[in-house]
Design an enzyme around this catalytic site. Structure first.
Site, PDB file in Angstrom:
ATOM      1  N   LYS A  69       3.059   4.712  24.184  1.00 13.90           N
ATOM      2  CA  LYS A  69       1.921   4.186  23.412  1.00 13.90           C
ATOM      3  C   LYS A  69       2.233   2.838  22.750  1.00 13.90           C
ATOM      4  O   LYS A  69       1.372   1.972  22.667  1.00 13.90           O
ATOM      5  CB  LYS A  69       1.506   5.187  22.323  1.00 13.90           C
ATOM      6  N   ASP A 106      -6.898   8.625  18.473  1.00 16.22           N
ATOM      7  CA  ASP A 106      -6.453   9.900  17.886  1.00 16.22           C
ATOM      8  C   ASP A 106      -7.168  10.178  16.561  1.00 16.22           C
ATOM      9  O   ASP A 106      -7.498  11.317  16.248  1.00 16.22           O
ATOM     10  CB  ASP A 106      -4.931   9.891  17.662  1.00 16.22           C
TER      11      ASP A 106
END
Ligand code: ATR
Length: 282
Positions: A69, A106
């Site tokens: 990420k 998220d």
């Protein structure tokens, strides 16, 4: 002439057990979209080149999972505010000029889950206690501050890691070790576990909820098992609870919309499909 079907994928290392293909496959079928969502295992030594030359992959866009990420975020030409703040992108796409764009969804997954599972949960945003200080905690702190929580206490075994989050987010957050937890719970309107504790195969999250108000909402980022010991304990004393599966499902929504042009819903059939798959694997 028909358009070439769009392709997206979960990228990371490993990706074999990711449920993302199941989730996006469900939505592609439901909406009758001629597209594809697969898995691309990107070896750590190839990650930098892969994301830098993302156009060469033939993908319209991708999800990014651990451990890439941060690498993906660095490779992006443009990041949304969440990805910039967290230094991590979990959703990427190429814009019409071929520039790589990145987002971190998220936090939206966390909010979407609570909005669906406990409508009105943020009507009077107060004090939250977040257990853990990894990537999930960072996204959740971002989400809670966006929903105007007045204070977020971050409790972590390694206090320095919680302090790093506080250094990023400022005076509405504070860092603590586990020994402070009882006192903090007494003032909490929301308790969130983001540690791996309570997950099948990991140690239990040992916590005494006796100080927690019975109206405080309790949620867990762990979703295997679906009802963690924390959620069981909280329900038994009458606290409202929301399980963590919805966070996984809701974080996928913005990517699907970006790549395939339709905003999908997290419905009961999708939840049932993923639950069945989780059951089959455990
Ligand atoms: P994620 O990105 O999913 O949040 P992570 O970055 O690995 O995952 O973070 C895991 C969190 O679980 C951390 O806060 C970790 O605490 P440390 O920072 O002290 O390592 C916490 N954690 C994992 N195992 C733990 C244990 N046995 N006891 C207490 N905390 C634990």
């Amino acid at each position: 002439m028909s358009e070439t079907p769009k392709k997206a994928a979960i990228t990371g290392h490993p990706v074999a057990h990711s449920r993302s293909p199941l989730v996006h496959g469900y939505w592609l079928k439901k909406h009758g979209i001629d597209g594809d969502y697969g898995r691309v295992d990107v070896a750590p030594e190839e990650a930098q080149a892969f994301y830098r030359n993302f156009a060469a992959s033939g993908l319209t866009g991708a999800n990014v999972t651990v451990p890439h990420k941060e690498t993906a975020a660095v490779a992006c030409d443009q990041l949304d505010e969440a990805a910039r703040t967290m230094g991590a992108a979990n959703t990427i796409w190429l814009d019409e000029d071929g520039r790589l764009c990145g987002a971190n969804t998220d936090w939206e997954g966390f909010l979407g889950n609570l909005d669906q599972g406990a409508p009105g949960w943020d009507a009077r945003p107060g004090t939250a206690v977040v257990l853990g200080a990894g990537g999930a905690a960072r996204a959740i702190v971002f989400a809670l501050l966006a929903r105007k929580f007045t204070h977020v206490h971050i409790v972590n075994r390694t206090v320095e890691k919680a302090q790093k989050i506080v250094d990023e987010f400022g005076s509405r957050t504070s860092a603590h070790g586990w020994d402070n937890l009882g006192k903090l719970l007494g003032k909490a309107d929301l308790l969130v576990n983001t540690t791996a504790l309570g997950m099948t195969g990991k140690p239990l999250l040992e916590i005494d909820l006796s100080e927690l108000s019975k109206t405080a909402l309790v949620t867990d980022a762990v979703y295997v098992p679906l009802e963690t010991d924390l959620l069981k304990q909280a329900s038994a004393r009458g606290n409202p609870t929301v399980d963590g599966l919805g966070m996984l499902l809701h974080q996928a929504v913005p990517g699907f919309e970006r790549w395939f042009g339709v905003r999908p819903e997290v419905d009961d059939d999708l939840r049932a499909l993923v639950l069945k798959d989780l059951g089959a694997a455990s």
